[in-house]
Every structure is written in C-alpha cells, then in structure tokens.
Design a protein around this motif. Structure first.
Motif, PDB file in Angstrom:
ATOM      1  N   ALA A   2       0.833  -1.190   0.000  1.00  0.00           N
ATOM      2  CA  ALA A   2       0.000   0.000   0.000  1.00  0.00           C
ATOM      3  C   ALA A   2       0.864   1.235   0.000  1.00  0.00           C
ATOM      4  O   ALA A   2       1.973   1.247   0.512  1.00  0.00           O
ATOM      5  CB  ALA A   2      -0.854   0.000   1.239  1.00  0.00           C
ATOM      6  N   SER A  31      -1.346  -0.562  -3.216  1.00  0.00           N
ATOM      7  CA  SER A  31      -2.314  -0.948  -2.191  1.00  0.00           C
ATOM      8  C   SER A  31      -2.924  -2.299  -2.531  1.00  0.00           C
ATOM      9  O   SER A  31      -3.204  -3.107  -1.657  1.00  0.00           O
ATOM     10  CB  SER A  31      -3.425   0.104  -2.075  1.00  0.00           C
ATOM     11  OG  SER A  31      -4.545  -0.451  -1.452  1.00  0.00           O
ATOM     12  N   GLY A  34      -0.523  -7.417  -2.333  1.00  0.00           N
ATOM     13  CA  GLY A  34      -0.060  -7.695  -0.973  1.00  0.00           C
ATOM     14  C   GLY A  34      -0.283  -9.158  -0.660  1.00  0.00           C
ATOM     15  O   GLY A  34      -0.290 -10.008  -1.556  1.00  0.00           O
ATOM     16  N   LEU A  35      -0.486  -9.439   0.625  1.00  0.00           N
ATOM     17  CA  LEU A  35      -0.710 -10.828   1.023  1.00  0.00           C
ATOM     18  C   LEU A  35      -1.895 -11.438   0.286  1.00  0.00           C
ATOM     19  O   LEU A  35      -1.959 -12.635   0.069  1.00  0.00           O
ATOM     20  CB  LEU A  35      -0.975 -10.896   2.529  1.00  0.00           C
ATOM     21  CG  LEU A  35       0.236 -10.716   3.435  1.00  0.00           C
ATOM     22  CD1 LEU A  35      -0.198 -10.685   4.890  1.00  0.00           C
ATOM     23  CD2 LEU A  35       1.241 -11.839   3.212  1.00  0.00           C
ATOM     24  N   GLY A  36      -2.840 -10.587  -0.088  1.00  0.00           N
ATOM     25  CA  GLY A  36      -4.019 -11.078  -0.799  1.00  0.00           C
ATOM     26  C   GLY A  36      -3.633 -11.830  -2.055  1.00  0.00           C
ATOM     27  O   GLY A  36      -4.209 -12.871  -2.368  1.00  0.00           O
ATOM     28  N   ASN A  37      -2.650 -11.308  -2.771  1.00  0.00           N
ATOM     29  CA  ASN A  37      -2.253 -11.944  -4.020  1.00  0.00           C
ATOM     30  C   ASN A  37      -1.384 -13.169  -3.779  1.00  0.00           C
ATOM     31  O   ASN A  37      -1.531 -14.188  -4.446  1.00  0.00           O
ATOM     32  CB  ASN A  37      -1.432 -10.975  -4.878  1.00  0.00           C
ATOM     33  CG  ASN A  37      -2.143  -9.670  -5.058  1.00  0.00           C
ATOM     34  OD1 ASN A  37      -2.424  -8.964  -4.098  1.00  0.00           O
ATOM     35  ND2 ASN A  37      -2.469  -9.346  -6.289  1.00  0.00           N
ATOM     36  N   TYR A 232     -11.043  -8.162  -1.677  1.00  0.00           N
ATOM     37  CA  TYR A 232      -9.847  -8.140  -0.838  1.00  0.00           C
ATOM     38  C   TYR A 232      -8.632  -7.731  -1.656  1.00  0.00           C
ATOM     39  O   TYR A 232      -7.861  -6.860  -1.288  1.00  0.00           O
ATOM     40  CB  TYR A 232      -9.651  -9.540  -0.273  1.00  0.00           C
ATOM     41  CG  TYR A 232      -8.621  -9.662   0.817  1.00  0.00           C
ATOM     42  CD1 TYR A 232      -9.009  -9.701   2.148  1.00  0.00           C
ATOM     43  CD2 TYR A 232      -7.271  -9.783   0.522  1.00  0.00           C
ATOM     44  CE1 TYR A 232      -8.071  -9.843   3.155  1.00  0.00           C
ATOM     45  CE2 TYR A 232      -6.333  -9.927   1.528  1.00  0.00           C
ATOM     46  CZ  TYR A 232      -6.737  -9.961   2.840  1.00  0.00           C
ATOM     47  OH  TYR A 232      -5.810 -10.095   3.829  1.00  0.00           O
ATOM     48  N   SER A 235      -8.533  -4.231  -2.910  1.00  0.00           N
ATOM     49  CA  SER A 235      -8.795  -3.290  -1.794  1.00  0.00           C
ATOM     50  C   SER A 235     -10.097  -2.524  -2.009  1.00  0.00           C
ATOM     51  O   SER A 235     -10.173  -1.319  -1.776  1.00  0.00           O
ATOM     52  CB  SER A 235      -7.661  -2.273  -1.598  1.00  0.00           C
ATOM     53  OG  SER A 235      -6.414  -2.858  -1.619  1.00  0.00           O
ATOM     54  N   MET A 238     -14.121  -1.023   0.934  1.00  0.00           N
ATOM     55  CA  MET A 238     -13.703  -0.642   2.281  1.00  0.00           C
ATOM     56  C   MET A 238     -13.244   0.805   2.303  1.00  0.00           C
ATOM     57  O   MET A 238     -12.456   1.219   3.146  1.00  0.00           O
ATOM     58  CB  MET A 238     -12.622  -1.564   2.808  1.00  0.00           C
ATOM     59  CG  MET A 238     -11.407  -1.652   1.939  1.00  0.00           C
ATOM     60  SD  MET A 238     -10.132  -2.614   2.728  1.00  0.00           S
ATOM     61  CE  MET A 238     -10.494  -4.210   2.111  1.00  0.00           C
ATOM     62  N   ILE A 240     -11.140   2.490   0.829  1.00  0.00           N
ATOM     63  CA  ILE A 240      -9.778   2.904   0.515  1.00  0.00           C
ATOM     64  C   ILE A 240      -9.709   3.642  -0.819  1.00  0.00           C
ATOM     65  O   ILE A 240      -9.102   4.682  -0.946  1.00  0.00           O
ATOM     66  CB  ILE A 240      -8.853   1.685   0.414  1.00  0.00           C
ATOM     67  CG1 ILE A 240      -8.910   0.887   1.692  1.00  0.00           C
ATOM     68  CG2 ILE A 240      -7.452   2.093   0.018  1.00  0.00           C
ATOM     69  CD1 ILE A 240      -7.819   1.113   2.630  1.00  0.00           C
ATOM     70  N   SER A 330       1.169  -2.884   3.289  1.00  0.00           N
ATOM     71  CA  SER A 330      -0.292  -2.990   3.321  1.00  0.00           C
ATOM     72  C   SER A 330      -0.824  -2.756   4.725  1.00  0.00           C
ATOM     73  O   SER A 330      -1.822  -2.067   4.920  1.00  0.00           O
ATOM     74  CB  SER A 330      -0.750  -4.365   2.845  1.00  0.00           C
ATOM     75  OG  SER A 330      -0.660  -4.425   1.448  1.00  0.00           O
ATOM     76  N   LEU A 334      -3.526  -0.032   5.921  1.00  0.00           N
ATOM     77  CA  LEU A 334      -4.762  -0.413   6.616  1.00  0.00           C
ATOM     78  C   LEU A 334      -4.852   0.322   7.953  1.00  0.00           C
ATOM     79  O   LEU A 334      -5.901   0.855   8.322  1.00  0.00           O
ATOM     80  CB  LEU A 334      -4.771  -1.926   6.864  1.00  0.00           C
ATOM     81  CG  LEU A 334      -5.211  -2.809   5.702  1.00  0.00           C
ATOM     82  CD1 LEU A 334      -4.761  -4.253   5.897  1.00  0.00           C
ATOM     83  CD2 LEU A 334      -6.728  -2.772   5.556  1.00  0.00           C
TER      84      LEU A 334
HETATM   85  N1  TRP Z   1      -5.369  -5.680  -1.275  1.00  0.00           N
HETATM   86  C1  TRP Z   1      -4.423  -6.042  -0.288  1.00  0.00           C
HETATM   87  C2  TRP Z   1      -3.811  -7.380  -0.611  1.00  0.00           C
HETATM   88  O1  TRP Z   1      -4.047  -7.932  -1.641  1.00  0.00           O
HETATM   89  C3  TRP Z   1      -5.016  -6.171   1.075  1.00  0.00           C
HETATM   90  C4  TRP Z   1      -5.803  -5.011   1.450  1.00  0.00           C
HETATM   91  C5  TRP Z   1      -7.102  -5.016   1.616  1.00  0.00           C
HETATM   92  C6  TRP Z   1      -5.331  -3.707   1.666  1.00  0.00           C
HETATM   93  N2  TRP Z   1      -7.471  -3.772   1.955  1.00  0.00           N
HETATM   94  C7  TRP Z   1      -6.424  -2.950   1.978  1.00  0.00           C
HETATM   95  C8  TRP Z   1      -4.103  -3.112   1.616  1.00  0.00           C
HETATM   96  C9  TRP Z   1      -6.318  -1.631   2.256  1.00  0.00           C
HETATM   97  C10 TRP Z   1      -3.979  -1.781   1.891  1.00  0.00           C
HETATM   98  C11 TRP Z   1      -5.081  -1.028   2.187  1.00  0.00           C
HETATM   99  O2  TRP Z   1      -3.081  -7.881   0.178  1.00  0.00           O
END
Ligand code: TRP
Length: 463
Positions: A2, A31, A34-37, A232, A235, A238, A240, A330, A334
């Motif tokens: 992020a 953003s 991250g761990l999501g991928n 997720y 992002s 939520m 963002i 990330s 968050l």
């Molecule tokens: N998208 C990020 C990921 O793939 C995780 C994530 C979700 C995130 N919401 C966010 C990161 C808001 C930064 C801000 O890991």
C-alpha cells in the motif's frame, strides 16, 4: 502493498493531487498487491475448484471489480472526501450513513488478522536467516508451529509494533520507497520460482487443475470466495479507493488507470498461483488435504519448493523478505485508514488514535493467533477465529459495503452523472459493461452471495 508515501491520501496536504498519472496508478497498485495476491489467492484457488475458480474470478474482476473500482475512485474524485463524508454528501439518509460506516469499518476487522499472517511471514524470514531451511520443509512443521502459542503470538506482536513504529516515526516514505524498488524484484523472483515449480515432475497436473475449468469442482462457495477475494485483492468495498480517488486530479483517464491496476494485481495473483498450486501436485501428489489446506498453503508448499531448488536458503530469505515488505506496507496503509477514521470521526489526536488502535489490533489479533493453539476450542459458528474474521469481512461485510456503493451510484448519484465524470477527458469504452454491472449483475450477485454465505455459515444450507 500500500502506498503511504508523500503522495498517499493520509500524508498529503489537502487539495493537492497525485503527481501525474503514474502516481495514482502506482499508489493504487501498491495498495492492491499484498498478502491477498501471494498468500490468499493461491489457497482459495486450490480449495475452491482450481480452473473454475480462476474463470469466475477473472469474470468478476473484469466486470464487477472494474465497475466498483471505477465507481469508488470517481466518488472520491467528485467529493474529495473519505467514505463516511462522501456517502453523506450524496444522500442524507440513515441508510446511506450506514453504507458509509460499513465501508469504514471493514479495515478494522481485516487489519488485526492481516498482522497475524504478517507475523507468520516474519517467522519464516527469521527461519531462513537462521538456516532452518530443511526443518521448515518437513510435513507438519507449520501446523506444529502455529499451535505453539508463544512464538506465533510474539511474532504477531512484533509485526504490529513494526507497523506502529513506522507510522509513529513517520518513516512510511522510506519503507514505501524501498518496497517500490523491491516490487519488480518480487515479480522476477515469482517468475523464477513459478517456472521452477511448473517444471517439476507431476506439476503438469497442477497446471491443468489451475487452468482447465472443471464444472464438477464448482460450488456456490466458488462464487462466494471468488467475490470476496476480488474485494480483498483490489482493496475494494472498504473505502480505501474512495479516499485515493479524492486525490486524483480531474484530468486523469480513470478507465485507463483502472485497467492497469486490475491487470497488475491479477498478474501477481496468477504468478503466485503458479508458484504454489503446481508445487502441491509435484511435491504432495495433489493430495486433497494439501489442496484444502487453506490459510497455511503458502507456508506448507513454498518451503518444500525452496529445499528442492538447492539454493533454498538465500532464495527463502529473498522471497520472505519481499513478502514481508508487501505485507508491511499494506498493514501500514490499513492502519492509517483506521487511524484516519478515528481522528476524523471521534476527534482524537493522531498519537492517541494510533495507540488505541494498536492495542485493539493486538487484542483481536491475539484471539486469531491463539486460535490455532490455546484457543483451539474457541469456535465462532464453527470457524477458527482467523477464519471467522476473514469470512465476516470478506463474505458478509464487503458485499454489504459494495451493495451500498451500487445503490448510491444507481439511486443517488445516477449513472448519467457517473458517465459524465468518466467522460471528462476520454471516451468511456466499457460503458455497457459498467452500466450492466452496476444495475443488474452486482446487486443480484451480491444479494445471492450474502444470503448463501450467511445461511451456510449457520449450517442451514451447505454450499
Ligand atoms: N489488497 C491487499 C492485498 O491484496 C489487502 C488489502 C485489503 C489492503 N485492503 C487494503 C491493503 C487496504 C492496503 C489497504 O493484500
């Protein structure tokens, strides 16, 4: 990863915009990745159907994900506000206030358990640095580790403290710069490891499993989990991207930027899948238990691949260092988002908000971390705490947030006004897809998903 550098919403003086077009694309892509991928996508793909999951995921990303990403950015750009304020501006009803809050609350649920996974990553990084390469590749190592209570809890707290130190110390800039340089390195390493994984004997079955859709592997959970993952990973849902959008200048072609962000995010997810899923087949013979491993999949498979590569220790250090940086940036973003909500809505100072949020994250995250050990019996609707937090945010709250955005766009703002915003400086090429997604696809899919995921969580139906 992020963005929290000088161009990020939180640290920018109000009224200024991302510098140039790539500023926003880079920040949003950072953003998104991250761990999501790297951690979440491969395990969901393995668990919920392989090829069929991938197809559903891709369709969702390029229809609904695209429409939502466009909408959120445009709402931010039109209002110049963060979610709660943006919702208020277009409609002053209780329902819309609820929608704004729903968007703002999701990061509060995600952040604590994100840090638990961050802690697992730190542990593996330390493990490779201290030469435990062989031990970590042994069957059962990871399961034993996360149930050992003390160490996982400690590494989790270290991860939270690192995040808070970076934020309170105001050195996001430095961390962000380092991680941006490392991002291309992560991709190169992912390509190398995935080529290696895919060329192991037996891996071909994994490649087939991942790319050839098999309708027998399809279940309602395929759609539920693919949609949760889409939110997720990009992002979305939520708030963002609303916040990011409020800093995008009026001359930017939103459609073009959105396409780039989606492409980049999906590329990294597919590469991560290619590192991990064929390896499950090559190293565990496609064992269904391993395929269904869930959150532990990356930690179980990658060490086996690394050991077999021969230069596992240095590769492991580099790999987990990169994943760690992606996770840290990330987590910083968050946390910043949550802290921003606390300062804006409750009027607390920055330091106070950060410390109170940190304490909250440690408390809730500890339940998730200990949920595999001492609190093993603590189940919420049959799920471990971490799984529950992941489920409630991705499969319940995010669909509600996304629904709120759809309603705001179609009922309060109007598709015509949205189109005007997109057409400010370029042609709106995917307008039919956008309108169809916002008007029909999204609301119908969201309602079905919400109902089925809630019913299945309570064991009323099995999906
Ligand atoms: N998208 C990020 C990921 O793939 C995780 C994530 C979700 C995130 N919401 C966010 C990161 C808001 C930064 C801000 O890991």
């Amino acid at each position: 990863m992020a963005s929290t550098n000088s161009k990020s919403p939180e640290t920018k003086p109000s009224g200024s915009a991302f510098t140039g077009k790539m500023g926003y694309v880079m920040a949003a892509a950072a953003s998104a990745v991250g761990l999501g991928n790297i951690w979440r996508f491969p395990y969901l793909c393995a668990k919920y159907g392989g090829g069929i999951f991938l197809v559903v995921y891709l369709i969702l990303v390029f229809t609904f994900g695209y429409a939502l990403l466009m909408s959120e950015t445009a709402i931010g750009r039109m209002t110049g506000k963060s979610p709660i304020g943006a919702f208020k501006q277009f409609s002053n009803t209780k329902a819309s206030a609820f929608g704004g809050w729903m968007n703002a609350i999701v990061p509060f649920i995600i952040c604590p358990y994100y840090a638990v996974i961050g802690g697992w990553v730190v542990k593996y990084l330390v493990g490779y640095c201290t030469g435990e390469t062989q031990a970590m590749a042994v069957d059962g190592y990871f399961g034993g580790y996360i149930s050992s209570n003390l160490q996982p809890e400690l590494f989790f707290i270290i991860f939270v403290l690192l995040t808070l130190v970076v934020i309170l110390g105001g050195v996001q800039n430095g961390v962000e710069k380092v991680s941006r340089i490392m991002m291309p390195v992560l991709i190169i390493l992912a390509v190398v490891v995935s080529i290696y994984s895919c060329t192991r004997p037996g891996a071909i079955d994994g490649i087939k499993y991942m790319f050839i859709p098999n309708i027998h592997n399809f279940s309602m959970m395929t759609i539920v989990s693919a949609m949760g993952q889409m939110f997720y990973s990009l992002s979305l849902a939520m708030g963002i991207m609303i916040t990011y959008g409020s800093y995008v200048d009026k001359n930017q072609d939103l459609e073009d930027s959105t396409t780039k962000i989606e492409f980049f995010d999906t590329l990294v997810a597919v590469l991560a899948g290619l590192m991990i899923i064929p390896a499950v087949f090559a190293f565990s013979g496609g064992d269904p238990d391993t395929l269904n491993a869930g959150p532990s999949l990356m930690f179980v498979t990658i060490p086996k691949v690394l050991v077999s590569m021969g230069f596992g220790t240095p590769a492991g250090i580099v790999f987990f260092l990169l994943v760690f940086l992606a996770a840290l940036t990330s987590a910083i973003s968050l946390t910043e988002t949550c802290v921003g909500t606390l300062t804006d809505e409750l009027g607390w100072g920055r330091a106070k908000s950060t410390l109170i949020f940190g304490t909250y994250a440690i408390l809730l995250g500890s339940l998730a971390s200990l949920g595999y050990g001492a609190l093993g019996n603590l189940k919420i609707i049959g799920m471990q705490v971490l799984d529950f937090l992941d489920f409630i945010s991705n499969s319940v709250m995010m669909p509600i947030s996304a629904l709120a955005i759809c309603i705001l766009v179609t009922r309060c703002i109007g598709l015509k006004t949205m189109a005007d915003e997109f057409e400010r400086n370029s042609k709106f090429k995917r307008k039919p897809i956008y309108n169809f997604s916002m008007k029909y696809l999204a609301p119908v899919a969201l309602i079905i998903i919400l109902i089925s995921s809630v019913l299945s969580a309570f064991g009323i139906i099995s999906i």
